[in-house]
Design a protein around this motif. Sequence first.
Motif, short mmCIF file in Angstrom:
data_model
loop_
_atom_site.label_atom_id
_atom_site.label_comp_id
_atom_site.label_asym_id
_atom_site.label_seq_id
_atom_site.Cartn_x
_atom_site.Cartn_y
_atom_site.Cartn_z
N ALA A 48 0.81 -1.22 0.00
CA ALA A 48 0.00 0.00 0.00
C ALA A 48 0.85 1.27 0.00
N PHE A 49 0.40 2.25 -0.77
CA PHE A 49 1.03 3.57 -0.78
C PHE A 49 -0.05 4.60 -1.11
N LYS A 50 0.25 5.84 -0.82
CA LYS A 50 -0.71 6.91 -1.04
C LYS A 50 -0.37 7.69 -2.31
N VAL A 51 -1.41 8.35 -2.83
CA VAL A 51 -1.27 9.22 -4.00
C VAL A 51 -2.02 10.51 -3.69
N THR A 52 -1.36 11.62 -3.91
CA THR A 52 -2.02 12.91 -3.71
C THR A 52 -2.14 13.65 -5.04
N MET A 53 -3.14 14.53 -5.11
CA MET A 53 -3.28 15.40 -6.27
C MET A 53 -3.57 16.81 -5.80
N LEU A 96 -6.47 18.30 -3.59
CA LEU A 96 -7.77 17.75 -3.94
C LEU A 96 -8.08 16.47 -3.15
N GLY A 97 -7.06 15.81 -2.66
CA GLY A 97 -7.32 14.61 -1.88
C GLY A 97 -6.11 13.69 -1.84
N THR A 98 -6.26 12.68 -0.99
CA THR A 98 -5.25 11.64 -0.85
C THR A 98 -5.94 10.29 -1.01
N LYS A 99 -5.43 9.48 -1.92
CA LYS A 99 -6.00 8.17 -2.16
C LYS A 99 -4.97 7.10 -1.82
N THR A 100 -5.47 5.89 -1.58
CA THR A 100 -4.59 4.76 -1.30
C THR A 100 -4.72 3.71 -2.40
N ILE A 101 -3.59 3.34 -2.94
CA ILE A 101 -3.53 2.14 -3.79
C ILE A 101 -2.97 1.04 -2.90
N TRP A 102 -3.76 0.00 -2.69
CA TRP A 102 -3.41 -0.99 -1.67
C TRP A 102 -2.30 -1.93 -2.13
N LEU A 124 0.28 -2.77 -5.97
CA LEU A 124 0.44 -2.58 -7.41
C LEU A 124 1.55 -3.52 -7.88
N GLY A 125 1.18 -4.42 -8.76
CA GLY A 125 2.12 -5.42 -9.24
C GLY A 125 3.17 -4.83 -10.16
N ALA A 126 4.25 -5.56 -10.31
CA ALA A 126 5.31 -5.15 -11.23
C ALA A 126 4.76 -4.99 -12.64
N TYR A 127 5.11 -3.90 -13.28
CA TYR A 127 4.72 -3.58 -14.66
C TYR A 127 3.20 -3.40 -14.81
N GLU A 128 2.50 -3.22 -13.70
CA GLU A 128 1.07 -3.00 -13.77
C GLU A 128 0.76 -1.53 -13.50
N GLU A 129 -0.47 -1.13 -13.83
CA GLU A 129 -0.88 0.24 -13.57
C GLU A 129 -2.29 0.24 -13.00
N ASP A 130 -2.63 1.34 -12.36
CA ASP A 130 -3.96 1.51 -11.79
C ASP A 130 -4.33 2.97 -11.95
N VAL A 131 -5.60 3.24 -11.73
CA VAL A 131 -6.09 4.61 -11.88
C VAL A 131 -6.69 5.07 -10.57
N VAL A 132 -6.41 6.31 -10.19
CA VAL A 132 -7.03 6.93 -9.01
C VAL A 132 -7.83 8.14 -9.47
N TRP A 133 -8.94 8.36 -8.78
CA TRP A 133 -9.89 9.40 -9.18
C TRP A 133 -10.00 10.44 -8.07
N PHE A 134 -9.92 11.72 -8.45
CA PHE A 134 -10.04 12.82 -7.49
C PHE A 134 -11.19 13.72 -7.92
N GLU A 135 -12.10 13.97 -6.99
CA GLU A 135 -13.26 14.80 -7.29
C GLU A 135 -12.87 16.27 -7.21
N TRP A 136 -13.33 17.04 -8.21
CA TRP A 136 -12.99 18.47 -8.23
C TRP A 136 -14.04 19.22 -9.02
N MET A 137 -14.49 20.34 -8.43
CA MET A 137 -15.36 21.26 -9.15
C MET A 137 -14.68 22.62 -9.15
N PRO A 138 -13.95 22.93 -10.23
CA PRO A 138 -13.23 24.20 -10.27
C PRO A 138 -14.20 25.39 -10.28
#
Length: 757
Positions: free
Chosen positions: A368-373, A380-386, A388-402
Motif C-alpha cells: 500500500a502507498f498513497k497518492v495525492t493530487m 484535492l485529496g489523498t487516495k490509497t492504492i493498496w 500494485l504489481g510489477a509492470y502494472e498500472e492503476d487509476v485513481v480518481w479525485f473529485e474536483w469542481m473548479p
Amino acid sequence: MKIAIGMTGIIVVAMICMAAPAMAHPATPFIVDGHIYTSDNNPCNGSWIRITNLNTDVVWDAENDSGSNYYQLKITSDDVSVDDVMHSDITGCYRSETVEHTVTADEIGGFTEDITLEPVSESDLLITRSYKTLVGADDFTVTYTICNWGSDHAGASTTRIYVDGVFVTSDSVPALSGGETYTSTVGPFGRPCGAIINVTVCADGDEIVEEGYETNNCLESVSTFKAPDLVITAINTSDYICYNTITHVNATVENTGDADAGTFDLALKIGDTVIDEVTLTSLAVSASENVTFTWTPESWGMLDLTVTADPGGVLYEQDRTNNSRTVQVLARIGDLVPVKIEPKTIPLNYPGYVRAIIRNNGTMDVPAFKVTMKAGDTLLGTKTIWSLGAYEEDVVWFEWMPASAGAFDMVVTVDPENVIEESDNSNNDRTVAVEVAEPGIIRVPEDYDEICEAIDHASNGTVILVSPPVDGNAYCGPLVTIPESLSDIRLIANGEVVIKCTAKGCNQVTVNGTGCTIQGFGITGGGGGSSWPNHPGAGIMLHGAYNTISDNHIYATCYGMKFHNASYNLVVNNTIGNPACMTPPELWGNYNQIVNNTCEGFDIHWVKPASHNTLSGNTFTYYPGLRGSNNLIYNNRFLNDTILEYGNIYNVPKTPGTNIVGGPYLGGNYWNDYSGVDKDGDGIGDTPHSYDQLPLVERTPMMGDVTGDGRITSADAAIILQMAVSGEYSKVADVSCDGCVTSLDALMIILQQIKAT
C-alpha cells in the motif's frame, strides 16, 4: 545310361583323394585350476598365477579374485599336448613359488593342482603393507609394515622410501625373528602437484641381510589419496527476492570424495563480497547437508549469487574446482511513476473527477502507498492504492469542481511518505497543465427534444444538461448511446430525469466513448415480477474506458448494468434495484472501481476475464457472485448469501479508519452470516470468514468513546465538554445515562482516568 570309367579316370580320382587333407578334430576346452594355501593351510586370497607352456613358450595369466584363493586358466586342447610341461609362477601372501606339471594323456582336458606356499628356510624380508596419511592440507606420511617371512633370523636392516621414483628417506629396522613384524611411520613429505602419489617401500634397501628371496623386497602403491570432495549441488532461493528485504538462500553441499570431511565453512557471496557464512563440523562420505544463508539485498537487478564450500582451503580435497556454484537471481524493486493525468480540459463549475494513471515500472510488487493530487496549491485529496504489481498500472480518481477559469498545474505525487523502496524516487511527481473553461453546453429539451439528438450534435468535452421532458414523464425516445468517436461527454440530469426503454433487448444507456460521465438519472426498463420487456438489455451498457457512472438509480430493468469488456471505469454512488432488476450488474473487464453503491447483487463474470477491479464501500443486499481473479474486495456489506471464489483478495491490512459498519479499522468486509466473535472490541472478527482474513463486525461503542478508537481518553472528555456547551446530544457521550450531555459526563471520564493511573 552306363558310364565307362577307364584306368585313366581311376588314377585321377585316386590322385585327388591323396591330395585332400585329413579332416581336423575340433578343439576342446583345457582347464587348469586349483587353490592357493599358505604353509599353515590358510587360504591365500588374491594370488597372482602366471602359467607358461615350456614346450611352446606361450604364457597365460590365470583368472582369480581378490576375495578368493581359487584360480582358473581356460585354454583349449590346441594349446597343450601330451607331455607338455606347464610351469606356474605364483606370488601371494608375501611369498613366491614355482611349480611345474607334465601333462599326461589322461589330462588332455585339463588338470587341478592345489599349491602351498612354503616359507624359505633362510630369512626373507617383505613389505606387507604401506599406506599414506594426510597431514594438514599439503603433507603426508607413509606407514609401512615389514615382515620376516622366512624361518631364519634377520639382522637389523634399513628400509628405503621412494616417492614417484625418487628416493626421499631411509628408516632403520631392528632385527626380526622368523615370522616377526615391525611397523613404522616416516615423513611428513610434501605432496607433489596433483593427488596421485606413487610410493615404493623397499625392505633391506642397503642389501645387508642374506635372504632366501631378494626379488620380493619392494612394495609399490600408486593411488589417489583418500580425501573428501565438496560439491555445491544446488542453490535454491525464493522466486521473489526484494531489495532491502530479508531473504533466505538454501544450498546443498555433498561430499562426493572417499574420505570424511572435517570442519569447514560455506560462504555466500555477491560478486566478490561475502554476505553470510555457515560452518559445518563434519560431512561423511556420500552425505549431503542443506544449509541456509540470510541475505538482505543492498542492490537490485540481476545478481550473481555464489556459494563456495571451504573458501579458505582448509581441507585437502580431490578436486577444488567444483567447490563453488553460481546462479543468477533477480533482486526486485519497485518504481512508481504517475504516467498520465486526464482530462486536459475541465468544465468550469461542474463537479467531476480528474484521474491519474499510476504505473509500477519496477520488478517488485509493492504494498500500500498513497497518492495525492493538487490543483495549484490546493490539495484535492489523498487516495490509497493498496498494492500494485510489477509492470502494472492503476487509476485513481479525485473529485474536483473548479470555481474559476484558467490554466492550472495539476500535480500528482506518488508515495509522498516514502514508504516504498524504489529504484528511482525522482520520478514520483508529475505536473500537467489543464485548462478550466466554460464548456460547450447543450440543453435538453430546450435545444433538442431527445437526448440522442443532443449527443449527435455534441463534440468532445460537451456538457449535456438534461431536464425533465415537457410532459414531465420519462425520456422514452430513441436509444441513448454515446459513440466511440466521442470523449469527455458529460451527460448530467438536471432534476428528476428518467430514461426509459421497454423495447426487447434494448439498453437504456450505452457508453462506447472514453472519459464520459453519466450522472444523476433514473434509468428503467419498466419491468417487474415476471415481465422484463427489455430482456436481455441493461440499464447501462458500458463498453469504453475511463468513464464515470455516478449518482444514478437503475431499477426495473433486465440487467442493472453490464461491463462489456470495459476497463478503468469509476462507478460510484449509484443505487441499482428497488424496484428490483431481473439480474444484478455483471462485470467483465479490468481495473474498474465500484465504490459506495447499493446493489441488490453483483456478479463478477465467471467466464470472461475480470481482474484487478476494486469493490469498496458497497452494500449488496442479495446474493452476489464474487468470481474473477486478483480483484480487491474490501469494506463492503454483504447482507445475503454470497459466492466467494479463491483468487480474489477480500481484505486490506488492518488500517485505522472508519469502516462501513462504523468500526475504527479498515480490514475486510461485513458478512451477515459471519459467526465469529470480536473479543478485543476492535470491530474485526477474531477468526477468518472464508477467504476474508479480517471480517468486520458491528461494534457496540464503549460508553464515553466518542472518538471511536476503542479507548477512553482525555480526548473523549474534551469532546464531551464541547458537546455539553453546544447542547449536542449523543448516547455514547451520555456517560451518566441521565438523558443529556453535561460537564458531569466529562468529569466522570477524567475521574476514571485518574483512578486507572
